[in-house]
Every structure is written in C-alpha cells, then in structure tokens.
Write an enzyme that holds these catalytic residues in place. Structure first.
Site, PDB file in Angstrom:
ATOM      1  N   ARG A  60      11.062   3.686   3.421  1.00 52.29           N
ATOM      2  CA  ARG A  60      10.624   2.762   4.478  1.00 52.29           C
ATOM      3  C   ARG A  60      11.862   1.968   4.864  1.00 52.29           C
ATOM      4  O   ARG A  60      12.573   1.446   4.006  1.00 52.29           O
ATOM      5  CB  ARG A  60       9.538   1.825   3.973  1.00 52.29           C
ATOM      6  CG  ARG A  60       9.291   0.696   4.954  1.00 52.29           C
ATOM      7  CD  ARG A  60       8.080  -0.095   4.643  1.00 52.29           C
ATOM      8  NE  ARG A  60       6.869   0.672   4.891  1.00 52.29           N
ATOM      9  CZ  ARG A  60       5.645   0.132   4.907  1.00 52.29           C
ATOM     10  NH1 ARG A  60       5.490  -1.160   4.671  1.00 52.29           N
ATOM     11  NH2 ARG A  60       4.597   0.879   5.139  1.00 52.29           N
ATOM     12  N   HIS A  99       4.736   5.834  11.486  1.00 53.77           N
ATOM     13  CA  HIS A  99       4.261   5.734  10.099  1.00 53.77           C
ATOM     14  C   HIS A  99       3.349   6.960   9.896  1.00 53.77           C
ATOM     15  O   HIS A  99       2.128   6.839   9.805  1.00 53.77           O
ATOM     16  CB  HIS A  99       3.484   4.430   9.939  1.00 53.77           C
ATOM     17  CG  HIS A  99       3.254   3.997   8.526  1.00 53.77           C
ATOM     18  ND1 HIS A  99       3.518   4.806   7.430  1.00 53.77           N
ATOM     19  CD2 HIS A  99       2.765   2.829   8.018  1.00 53.77           C
ATOM     20  CE1 HIS A  99       3.205   4.144   6.319  1.00 53.77           C
ATOM     21  NE2 HIS A  99       2.756   2.950   6.653  1.00 53.77           N
ATOM     22  N   ARG A 114       0.801  -1.224   0.000  1.00 53.31           N
ATOM     23  CA  ARG A 114       0.000   0.000   0.000  1.00 53.31           C
ATOM     24  C   ARG A 114       0.832   1.272   0.000  1.00 53.31           C
ATOM     25  O   ARG A 114       0.597   2.167  -0.817  1.00 53.31           O
ATOM     26  CB  ARG A 114      -0.895   0.047   1.249  1.00 53.31           C
ATOM     27  CG  ARG A 114      -2.203  -0.645   1.110  1.00 53.31           C
ATOM     28  CD  ARG A 114      -2.597  -1.246   2.437  1.00 53.31           C
ATOM     29  NE  ARG A 114      -1.660  -2.318   2.747  1.00 53.31           N
ATOM     30  CZ  ARG A 114      -1.840  -3.565   2.346  1.00 53.31           C
ATOM     31  NH1 ARG A 114      -2.915  -3.896   1.713  1.00 53.31           N
ATOM     32  NH2 ARG A 114      -0.931  -4.502   2.599  1.00 53.31           N
ATOM     33  N   THR A 115       1.772   1.372   0.915  1.00 52.83           N
ATOM     34  CA  THR A 115       2.509   2.641   1.047  1.00 52.83           C
ATOM     35  C   THR A 115       3.330   2.883  -0.215  1.00 52.83           C
ATOM     36  O   THR A 115       3.337   3.989  -0.768  1.00 52.83           O
ATOM     37  CB  THR A 115       3.406   2.607   2.297  1.00 52.83           C
ATOM     38  OG1 THR A 115       2.618   2.131   3.389  1.00 52.83           O
ATOM     39  CG2 THR A 115       3.958   3.975   2.617  1.00 52.83           C
ATOM     40  N   LYS A 120      27.870  -3.679  -0.901  1.00 52.26           N
ATOM     41  CA  LYS A 120      29.328  -3.622  -1.125  1.00 52.26           C
ATOM     42  C   LYS A 120      30.023  -2.861  -0.001  1.00 52.26           C
ATOM     43  O   LYS A 120      31.193  -2.543  -0.098  1.00 52.26           O
ATOM     44  CB  LYS A 120      29.613  -2.942  -2.474  1.00 52.26           C
ATOM     45  CG  LYS A 120      29.140  -3.757  -3.668  1.00 52.26           C
ATOM     46  CD  LYS A 120      29.475  -3.068  -4.979  1.00 52.26           C
ATOM     47  CE  LYS A 120      28.283  -2.324  -5.506  1.00 52.26           C
ATOM     48  NZ  LYS A 120      28.537  -1.602  -6.761  1.00 52.26           N
TER      49      LYS A 120
HETATM   50  N1   CP Z   1      -0.483   0.096   5.776  1.00 49.10           N
HETATM   51  C1   CP Z   1       0.719  -0.179   5.267  1.00 49.10           C
HETATM   52  O1   CP Z   1       1.741   0.442   5.627  1.00 49.10           O
HETATM   53  O2   CP Z   1       0.717  -1.181   4.333  1.00 49.10           O
HETATM   54  P1   CP Z   1       1.984  -1.692   3.549  1.00 49.10           P
HETATM   55  O3   CP Z   1       2.919  -2.320   4.564  1.00 49.10           O
HETATM   56  O4   CP Z   1       1.480  -2.659   2.543  1.00 49.10           O
HETATM   57  O5   CP Z   1       2.652  -0.496   2.917  1.00 49.10           O
END
Ligand code: CP
Length: 354
Positions: free
Chosen positions: A135, A169, A85-86, A114
């Site tokens: 992320r 998040h 999703r993100t 490396k």
């Molecule tokens: N909600 C969310 O962060 O989903 P993903 O881990 O699929 O990005």
C-alpha cells in the site's frame, strides 16, 4: 530525468490492454495491480476457491493442509500508508496458507530515509521474499513496482496492490463483488442490479476499482451520489461509457436515489488527499449521509456496504439492521485475499481437490 523514471514513463503511457499482458504469466494473473485485469472467469475462479478455503479451514486437518500449501513461500507486507483491514486480512490470509510474513509499515524504518530509491528498496524486498503486497500513497507505485521487477530484476516476484493513492484498490473490489454475489445468490447474483455509490467518489480508490469491475456483469446500473466537488472522475465515467454500463450522477441528496438501489455502498471523505489543508471541510456533505430515519426508504432486500473505516456517513444505529452487511464484507476480505494468493501461486487446483 533519471533513467528509470524515463523508462517507467514509457510503460505508463502504454494502453491498459498492453499493461495487463505484462502483469500476467502464461496467460494467468501474476501481478494484481488494477481491477481492469480481472475477467469474470478469474473472479469466478477466485470466488469458488474462496468458498472452498472457508470450508476446508473449518477443520483442524483442513487448516493443517492449507498451511502446508505455501509454507515454502515468504511474503513482504510493504504498507507505508495506514491500514487496519487490508494489512491484517492480508497478513492472516498469508498465515492461512502457511506463508511467513515480514513487514515495513513505517517509512521511517526503511532505508528510503537514508536516500535509497523506491526502485532499489523494492528490488531489495524481492531478494528476500516471494510476494510483495503493498500500500502506497503514490497512485502509480504498485504499477511501478510490478513493472520494475518484471523488467529489471533477476528475481522477479508478484506484486499485489493493497491500495495505491487515490487511484485503485483492486483487492477491495474483489471482496466487494464477492460480498455482492453472495448477498444476491438467490436473486441471480450481481447481474441486473443497481449499485449506488455514495461519498467521496473523486478520490475514493475503492469505488473506482469497484466501478471498473462492473465490466464483468450484465445489466448493472450505477448511481454515483456525491456533492459536485466529490463526484466520480471522467476517467471512470469514460470507461463505463465505453463498456456500455449505464450510470447516473446525483449531486443533490442521497435520499433522492435510495429507493432505486439494490446495494448501497457508502464511503468516507478522503481528506488525506486534500491539496489545500481543510479544503474537504468546506464542502457540504450533509446530504450524503445514511441515518436510521432513511431505512424505510430502502428496499427490504437491499444491502448496505462500506469498505471502512467509517466516520459519520453511516449512523451506528443502523448496524443491527440485517441489511447492513459491512462487518461481513470486512471478514470476506481475508478469505478472498487468501484465495487470490493461492491462485497467483497455482495452489488452486490442490485446494479444490481437497
Ligand atoms: N478498506 C480498507 O482498505 O481499510 P484499511 O484502510 O483499514 O485497510
């Protein structure tokens, strides 16, 4: 200690108020790292922009206009932790605004294998692109990236945190609050509502970021429902106490508190953060699941949310119930993220005037 580690440790110890100033430019949001950066005014601006983006994008002429806004900018999606999703919502949000995107999704294809440091990798990404969306498994690595580029790079670019370890998040919290505000728009919005968060609250970065965002709303109450080992951590509880936000902890069963909630926010067990393999499976979570049988207990006007991915904490048989809005919540992510990017790049006024 290596030089940059030592310098970053000094930054990490700064109070959040000081860090928040460093994540801004000319008093405006620049890096999006932690939920505490977001004021009610910023949220309202982003949500107004989100609504306008959705409306403008409905026509071909509107879409073409939007794609011209940031066609001179490039974004890097640095996602070394799994995401559907993100990642996809950010990539499509960039495309809505005309930004081209590049990606590293697998750390095995980054020169970090490396021996290149995280810091050198980030400076390299900023050499080629105008925005880094990341992320990372490390709880503080988005913060480090923003600090590094702001402090040492002669080509700083904004950093957006798309999920940092078990810590935060913030863009999920932005879309969650947008969903809450829209769902309650005929009932005064999120102000005055009781939000029930259930699941792995200890390691769930979505519920942590969402809790921090509650500082912007009046009369909100939070119920944290989880078995004791997965209850919300002290840092968030201390924050809520300082902000005067009432909360209760439910450790026996979700069903004890279901009737009180205006919004039920379910989460999965975050066993990827287990320190000992299999430790999560030894916790009894059976009393913290939502089934079809529970639906009569829930307010008729309540909403059921989930950041997804889900496992068995919400039965799929609930999906057709109009109170289950998680698919809508997921779609809201792309639009709020497009609005956030437009806001960071000062394209908001042009969109609002379209
Ligand atoms: N909600 C969310 O962060 O989903 P993903 O881990 O699929 O990005």
């Amino acid at each position: 200690m290596p030089y940059l580690d030592e310098k970053f440790a000094e930054f990490e110890h700064l109070p959040n108020e000081e860090k928040i100033k460093r994540f801004a430019r000319n008093g405006r949001l620049y890096d999006m790292i932690i939920s505490q950066q977001l004021t009610r005014q910023i949220l309202e601006d982003i949500y107004q922009l989100t609504n306008k983006l959705r409306q403008v994008s409905k026509s071909k002429a509107g879409s073409v206009f939007l794609q011209g806004l940031l066609c001179h900018k490039r974004a890097m999606l640095y996602f070394t932790q799994p995401s559907s999703r993100t990642y996809l919502s950010f990539e499509n949000a960039c495309h809505i605004l005309g930004m081209r995107t590049t990606e590293i999704r697998d750390p095995r294809v980054s020169s970090e294998v490396k021996g290149e440091s995280f810091d050198d990798s980030l400076r390299t990404f900023s050499s080629y692109t105008d925005l880094i969306i990341m992320r990372h498994v490390g709880a503080n690595m988005a913060e480090r990236a923003a600090w590094l580029l702001n402090t040492y790079s002669n080509r700083p670019v904004p950093v957006i945190n798309g999920g940092s370890g078990n810590d935060q998040h913030p863009t999920q919290a932005i879309l969650d609050v947008y969903t809450l505000q829209r769902s309650f728009e005929n009932e005064g919005g999120l102000d005055g509502k009781t939000i029930l968060m259930c699941g792995d609250l200890k390691r769930g970065r979505t519920v942590r970021s969402l809790s921090y965002l509650m500082k912007n709303f009046e009369g909100v109450r939070i119920i944290f429902a989880a078995p004791e080992p997965f209850q919300m951590k002290e840092d968030v509880l201390d924050f809520l106490e300082r902000q005067g936000i009432p909360y209760t902890l439910e450790t026996r069963a979700l069903q004890n508190v279901l009737p009180e909630a205006h919004a039920i926010y379910m989460t999965r067990i975050q066993d990827e953060h287990d320190e000992v393999v299999g430790e999560s499976s030894r916790v009894d979570t059976s009393k913290f699941k939502l089934g079809l049988v529970d639906m009569p207990m829930i307010k008729s006007s309540a909403i059921i949310m989930h950041p997804f991915p889900r496992r068995d904490e919400i039965e799929v048989t609930i999906d057709p119930d109009p109170r289950a809005i998680y698919w809508r919540q997921e779609r809201n992510g792309m639009w709020t993220r497009a609005a956030l990017i437009a806001y960071i790049f000062h394209a908001d006024e042009e969109i609002m005037n379209y």
